[in-house]
Design a protein around this motif. Structure first.
Motif, PDB file in Angstrom:
ATOM      1  N   THR A  85      29.035   4.878  65.451  1.00 27.56           N
ATOM      2  CA  THR A  85      28.174   5.494  63.962  1.00 27.56           C
ATOM      3  C   THR A  85      29.096   5.374  62.926  1.00 27.56           C
ATOM      4  O   THR A  85      30.197   5.948  63.095  1.00 27.56           O
ATOM      5  CB  THR A  85      28.421   7.540  64.639  1.00 27.56           C
ATOM      6  N   ALA A  87      29.914   8.716  59.759  1.00 31.82           N
ATOM      7  CA  ALA A  87      28.921  10.323  58.876  1.00 31.82           C
ATOM      8  C   ALA A  87      30.075  10.448  58.282  1.00 31.82           C
ATOM      9  O   ALA A  87      31.160   9.952  57.609  1.00 31.82           O
ATOM     10  CB  ALA A  87      28.837  10.663  59.961  1.00 31.82           C
ATOM     11  N   LEU A 195      24.914   7.463  53.235  1.00 33.15           N
ATOM     12  CA  LEU A 195      25.598   8.848  52.964  1.00 33.15           C
ATOM     13  C   LEU A 195      25.623   8.971  51.662  1.00 33.15           C
ATOM     14  O   LEU A 195      25.551   8.555  50.558  1.00 33.15           O
ATOM     15  CB  LEU A 195      27.029   8.423  53.181  1.00 33.15           C
TER      16      LEU A 195
END
Length: 196
Positions: A85, A87, A195
């Motif tokens: 992942t 982030a 993002l």
């Protein structure tokens, strides 16, 4: 006459439903046609197929990831790949993420948590990319990672400012412990994450 038309329309819709059911049409991702884990020669092959189908913990592929952790066909033999992942923490200004790795067949812990081309027992290394037209931009190269052997997770963090866009990480192939046999820990990349 009206009743005859209604009956004809009903029969037509019924025929369409039967054909759709038989062919799998209209089932969204075609998961009914997804083979089970026994169809793949290794966990890495299953993970690649899982990624092609857009699999993730939030979008599971039941026959490949029944426990919905993003790791396909846990318990299958190596080579092994994980699910990663990406982030961003806007308050503190850093990218971060995890890679969940499958258990090694035989129950001796989790596969491929450590090791890179520089040092077999060192951290896994990764490169963070931002997607651009043409060549993608390297945001950070060879980031060291921390491992959580009890959970089978690799953790990483990169302190860089965020430019809105799509990002992904690429994990290096793990170096052989000896010059013999296939590499059980090939490099792999995450899906792309938008993002912010």
């Amino acid at each position: 006459m009206l009743l005859g038309r209604a009956s004809g329309a009903y029969l037509c819709l019924l025929a369409i439903a039967v054909v759709a059911s038989a062919t799998g049409f209209g089932q969204g991702t075609g998961l009914a046609a997804t083979p089970g884990c026994n169809a793949f020669g290794s966990q890495a092959e299953a993970q690649d197929r899982f990624g092609e189908l857009g699999g993730s913990p939030g979008n599971p592929v039941p026959r490949l990831d029944p426990d919905r952790d993003g790791v396909a066909c846990e318990g299958s033999p190596g080579p092994y790949k994980g699910y990663a992942t990406v982030a961003y923490n806007p308050k503190r200004g850093f990218f971060y993420g995890t890679a969940s790795m499958p258990p090694e067949s035989g129950g001796s812990g989790y596969a491929c948590l450590e090791g890179n081309r520089h040092f077999d027992d060192g951290p896994r290394l990764l490169t963070l990319f931002r997607v651009r037209p043409g060549a993608d931009l390297v945001v950070s190269h060879e980031v060291g990672t921390a491992t959580k052997p009890s959970s089978g997770r690799v953790l990483w963090k990169v302190e860089k400012p965020l430019t809105p866009g799509r990002y992904y990480v690429v994990f290096e192939e793990r170096q052989h412990l000896t010059p013999y046999g296939p590499n059980q820990c090939p490099g792999f990349r995450s899906a792309e994450f938008q993002l912010p």
